[in-house]
Structures are given as structure tokens and as C-alpha cells.
Design an enzyme around this catalytic site. Structure first.
Site, PDB file in Angstrom:
ATOM      1  N   HIS A   1       0.825  -1.209   0.000  1.00 21.96           N
ATOM      2  CA  HIS A   1       0.000   0.000   0.000  1.00 21.96           C
ATOM      3  C   HIS A   1       0.856   1.255   0.000  1.00 21.96           C
ATOM      4  O   HIS A   1       0.348   2.351  -0.249  1.00 21.96           O
ATOM      5  CB  HIS A   1      -1.013  -0.008   1.159  1.00 21.96           C
ATOM      6  CG  HIS A   1      -0.477   0.354   2.499  1.00 21.96           C
ATOM      7  ND1 HIS A   1      -0.104  -0.583   3.439  1.00 21.96           N
ATOM      8  CD2 HIS A   1      -0.266   1.555   3.092  1.00 21.96           C
ATOM      9  CE1 HIS A   1       0.302   0.024   4.538  1.00 21.96           C
ATOM     10  NE2 HIS A   1       0.218   1.318   4.356  1.00 21.96           N
TER      11      HIS A   1
ATOM     12  N   ASP B   1       0.169  -7.584   1.956  1.00 20.84           N
ATOM     13  CA  ASP B   1       0.562  -6.180   1.855  1.00 20.84           C
ATOM     14  C   ASP B   1       2.091  -6.098   1.926  1.00 20.84           C
ATOM     15  O   ASP B   1       2.670  -5.741   2.950  1.00 20.84           O
ATOM     16  CB  ASP B   1      -0.102  -5.394   2.982  1.00 20.84           C
ATOM     17  CG  ASP B   1       0.163  -3.905   2.886  1.00 20.84           C
ATOM     18  OD1 ASP B   1       0.604  -3.435   1.818  1.00 20.84           O
ATOM     19  OD2 ASP B   1      -0.074  -3.201   3.893  1.00 20.84           O
TER      20      ASP B   1
ATOM     21  N   SER C   1       4.048   2.821   8.025  1.00 18.97           N
ATOM     22  CA  SER C   1       3.739   1.755   7.086  1.00 18.97           C
ATOM     23  C   SER C   1       4.979   1.289   6.333  1.00 18.97           C
ATOM     24  O   SER C   1       5.798   2.097   5.897  1.00 18.97           O
ATOM     25  CB  SER C   1       2.714   2.241   6.060  1.00 18.97           C
ATOM     26  OG  SER C   1       1.442   2.340   6.625  1.00 18.97           O
TER      27      SER C   1
END
Length: 268
Positions: free
Chosen positions: A80, A124, A217
Site C-alpha cells: 500500500h 501487503d 507503514s
């Protein structure tokens, strides 16, 4: 704060009708760091030489993520983060975020995302092919788990996550690298909060508001005792980073073959 929530997973219901908590991907879409390792501690220089900052851009927009050096020419991060990115500036050996030892700018053509993302939870993960870098005390790789460890769920193990940003919700936004010590929990325990989680998800407990959060992230989760990269920061509770709900990582051992097939990196 302008936080870009890339994907909100569906809310799951258990048989008794109880609504489980939702999760969000904490990527920051901003020219300034707005995210944080919450309630962690400042890293000393050289503590996590495998950690890189990633400044993505596309069509005039920008966002910040973290990543891990896994070889002299490869960085591992979250899908992502790379998604829709046209380029990325990789910040190597930085403790103060923008004061890197050096940087490389990499085109989106060198991003490789898991082919199962975002359709399958636990995928992810992405690779970034980079120019060759030489290793020394401030810039170095982190090892992946070996194929012999691919069935180890690591429940109860302690690990460290690192990233840039403030130290609590609403704090000023320092750029100094922060780290936090987190205990891995079983997927059964994590599923009590979010509904059934697949093996490719690794969860950690977040007592006392200690957690990853926006802007972290793609960053590393590394075992304290074994110094192996076992997680890629993926999502946090929709209730907030300091809610006490578990935080989720992509489980690296679930992707060892994919990493090997794309990079040649493997440990046996």
C-alpha cells in the site's frame, strides 16, 4: 493532520452478532511527517541501520513510509506504500529523517508488489530494486528468517519496530527515529478483536499505547533475540493507534518463496 487511509477492511461479525473492530493502513499523504511510533523511545544512531525512509510521489502528491534493507540492492516495504507511486526517494542511514547518509531516487518501474495484494489479507508486501549500496555501521541489511523457520508463528516473542514521527497522539512532530518494543501475539488472540486473521498476518500487543501508527507503514518488525525481519508494518486499529487494540504486520515467513523468486535472497 491529513492522513490518507489507503484501504479500510470490511467489518466482520461473529456468530453472536458482535461487530469486530476495523483496521486501517496508516500511510501518510503529506509533505510533512504526521505519523508516529506512539510511546516508543528515540533511537540512537546506528540502532537500526536496516531501516530506510521512503518518500513517495505521484502526480504532485507525496506520502511517507518506511522500509527495510534486505540486500545491497533491495528494500522490502508494504504494497500500500508503493501502490500508484511514480518514484521514491530512499533515505539511507538517517536518524534525523532528512539527514540521511545518502539517498537514491528510484522509479516506479522498480517496484514489485505481491500479485495477491490487495485482494487477499496478509499480502501487503512489496519490493523496491535499488542501486547498489555498500554496508557499514550506519547502513546495513537485516536478515530474513530462514526457510526452516517458515512455520514459526513467533507468538510470545519480543520484537522491535522503528519509524519516524511524534511520540504520542497530538504531539509535535519530531523527525527523530523512534523505536518501540512489542510482543507478538497469536493469530487466535488477534482474531478476537478483528475476526479471523490468516497465517500471513502477524499481530502484536499494544499495551500502554505503544504501537506503530501513521507514517510507519512498510517499516520493519525485527526479533530482539534473533535479529531477523519477521514483519512489515501494515495496519492498525480503526479506533486509533493508542487504543490498545493489536496492530498488524505482513508476516515475512509467508512470503519467503516470493522474495526468493524475485530477488534471489534466501536463507536455509
Amino acid at each position: 493532520m491529513k492522513t490518507f487511509l489507503v484501504l479500510t477492511l470490511a467489518i466482520a461479525a461473529v456468530s453472536a452478532g458482535t461487530i469486530k473492530q476495523k483496521t486501517i493502513h496508516p500511510k501518510d499523504q503529506t509533505s510533512k511527517i504526521e505519523g508516529r511510533i506512539t510511546n516508543g523511545y528515540p533511537a540512537y544512531e546506528g540502532k537500526a541501520p536496516y531501516t530506510v525512509g521512503l518518500g513517495f510521489s505521484s502526480n504532485g502528491a507525496g506520502w511517507w513510509c518506511g522500509g527495510s534493507i534486505i540486500a545491497s540492492d533491495w528494500v522490502l516495504t508494504a504494497a500500500h506504500c508503493t501502490n500508484n507511486g511514480e518514484r521514491v526517494i530512499v533515505y539511507y542511514g538517517a536518524t534525523w529523517r532528512t539527514d540521511a547518509q545518502f539517498t537514491h531516487t528510484v522509479s516506479g518501474s522498480d517496484f514489485i508488489q505481491s500479485p495477491d495484494w490487495p485482494n487477499v489479507n496478509g499480502n501487503d508486501i512489496a519490493l523496491i530494486r535499488t542501486p547498489h549500496v555498500d554496508f557499514y555501521s550506519m547502513v546495513n541489511k537485516v536478515e530474513l528468517p530462514s526457510f526452516n523457520d517458515r512455520y514459526n508463528m513467533y507468538a510470545g516473542w519480543w520484537a522491535v519496530a522503528c519509524g519516524w514521527g511524534g511520540i504520542y497522539d497530538g504531539s509535535p512532530q519530531p523527525d527523530w527515529l523512534q523505536c518501540v518494543d512489542l510482543q507478538i501475539i497469536s493469530n487466535e488472540q488477534c482474531s478476537q478483536t478483528y475476526g479471523t486473521q490468516p497465517e500471513a498476518i502477524l499481530c502484536v500487543a499494544t499495551p500502554d499505547g505503544k504501537s506503530t501508527c501513521s507514517g510507519d507503514s512498510g517499516g520493519p518488525l525485527v526479533l530482539q533475540d534473533d535479529a531477523k525481519l519477521v514483519g512489515v508494518t501494515s495496519w492498525v486499529s480503526g479506533n486509533g493507534c493508542q487504543s490498545g487494540d493489536p496492530s498488524g504486520f505482513t508476516r515475512v515467513t509467508s512470503h519467503l518463496e516470493w522474495i526468493r523468486d524475485n530477488t534471489g535472497i534466501a536463507y536455509y
